[in-house]
Design a protein around this motif. Structure first.
Motif, PDB file in Angstrom:
ATOM      1  N   UNK A  33      27.313  45.400  36.897  1.00 16.38           N
ATOM      2  CA  UNK A  33      27.142  45.159  38.319  1.00 16.38           C
ATOM      3  C   UNK A  33      27.717  43.777  38.623  1.00 16.38           C
ATOM      4  N   UNK A  34      28.539  43.689  39.648  1.00 12.69           N
ATOM      5  CA  UNK A  34      29.215  42.423  39.945  1.00 12.69           C
ATOM      6  C   UNK A  34      29.202  42.147  41.436  1.00 12.69           C
ATOM      7  N   UNK A  35      29.153  40.867  41.766  1.00 17.02           N
ATOM      8  CA  UNK A  35      29.148  40.422  43.148  1.00 17.02           C
ATOM      9  C   UNK A  35      30.143  39.275  43.296  1.00 17.02           C
ATOM     10  N   UNK A  36      30.844  39.212  44.394  1.00 22.35           N
ATOM     11  CA  UNK A  36      31.775  38.127  44.652  1.00 22.35           C
ATOM     12  C   UNK A  36      31.630  37.652  46.095  1.00 22.35           C
ATOM     13  N   UNK A  37      31.829  36.372  46.299  1.00 25.04           N
ATOM     14  CA  UNK A  37      31.721  35.800  47.633  1.00 25.04           C
ATOM     15  C   UNK A  37      32.773  34.722  47.803  1.00 25.04           C
ATOM     16  N   UNK A  38      33.493  34.784  48.914  1.00 24.55           N
ATOM     17  CA  UNK A  38      34.503  33.785  49.243  1.00 24.55           C
ATOM     18  C   UNK A  38      33.989  32.895  50.364  1.00 24.55           C
ATOM     19  N   UNK A  39      34.155  31.599  50.223  1.00 28.67           N
ATOM     20  CA  UNK A  39      33.634  30.657  51.191  1.00 28.67           C
ATOM     21  C   UNK A  39      34.610  30.450  52.364  1.00 28.67           C
TER      22      UNK A  39
END
Length: 305
Positions: A299-305
């Motif tokens: 399970x993976x999560x990514x977030x761009x600022x």
């Protein structure tokens, strides 16, 4: 006694996390071959020519140049035989290139302590393996990017530990053929990791990949050839279909195949994944079976600022 305990733990670790292929078991720090992120795992670990998120710091640091915003990724994997595999990466683009930091760990708990004198368990202990890296990528020509990384690898089993520095170099070329990208990387460059007076060479990996993007980037096809030290060359292929779901929401369906896990107790080398993404964030999940060793879920999560 400590030597016996540590050797037993090492063998347990190798049995749990090293797939067959060539001369299996002749390299140390086998957890470095697991990789990072759910997306790459779903596509047969064919990420060298893709490398378009913060996980590029682990797969191919040259791909860091594809990020236009700072980004953080985090992934958790239910690994075989009860292992817990986690990875984190943060990438920060600047005018002088993109800098990144990453952490990859593999932990086991409840390993039975046994000695040569008795078959009875004498309590339990755990193991923790970690790779802590810094990476940098920069565009050197119009469509050519280069990257490098330095990683500190540390393994600990019960009261024993070992550590060694490693390096990674990579290149990414967006060819004159608009839909085609080539990537290459050499990972885990270094000597050996010495554990309990014995050393094993790191699993240095040479990878060359091709990625093709079609249908306005709605279809991604990848293939990759890689060779790990002391193992036979392996082939991986992957596909990602990304239909638009609603406005800025995009879905992802993925499938992959790896030839380097076929010899592991009925494992087919296949993997499946799905996910969804918005302009700033996304979530991915992957299932990859390893035959009688069990299934792995990421399970993976990514977030761009």
């Amino acid at each position: 006694m400590i030597r016996t305990l540590s050797l037993g733990a090492v063998l347990t670790f190798i049995a749990g996390s090293l797939w067959a292929g060539g001369k299996a078991g002749t390299t140390g720090a086998a957890f470095l071959k697991i990789g990072a992120g759910a997306r790459a795992a779903a596509m047969g670990n064919t990420f060298t020519a893709v490398a378009d998120d913060a996980d590029a710091s682990i797969w191919n640091p040259a791909g860091l140049t594809q990020l236009s915003r700072p980004q953080i990724t985090a992934a958790h994997t239910q690994w075989i035989q009860g292992g817990q595999h986690d990875s984190w990466a943060y990438a920060h683009p600047t005018k002088g290139g993109t800098f990144a930091a990453s952490v990859v760990t593999l932990a086991y708990e409840g390993i039975e302590r046994r000695t040569e004198d008795t078959d009875d368990a004498e309590g339990t202990f755990g193991s923790l393996d970690g790779a802590y890296g810094l990476s940098y990528g920069r565009t050197v020509l119009d469509q050519l990017s280069l990257g490098l990384g330095m990683t500190f690898v540390r393994q600990s089993i019960d009261s024993e530990s070992a550590a060694v520095p490693t390096g990674t170099v990579g290149a990414l070329w967006k060819t004159p053929i608009s839909f085609l990208t080539l990537g290459t990387a050499v990972r885990n460059i270094g000597g050996s990791i010495d554990f309990v007076e014995e050393g094993d060479p790191l699993p240095m990996t040479v990878a060359f990949g091709v990625a093709g993007r079609f249908l306005k980037d709605r279809l991604l096809c990848t293939t990759e050839v890689r060779a790990v030290r002391h193992e036979s060359p392996a082939l991986g292929v992957g596909v990602e279909v990304s239909p638009r779901l609603y406005k800025n929401a995009v879905g992802h369906l993925r499938a992959g195949y790896r030839s380097d896990v076929q010899d592991v107790s009925d494992a087919t080398g296949a993997s499946l994944g799905l996910g969804f993404s918005f302009p700033r964030w996304g979530f991915d999940a992957t299932w990859a079976p390893y035959g009688v060793l069990g299934d792995t879920f990421r399970y993976a999560f990514r977030f761009s600022f």
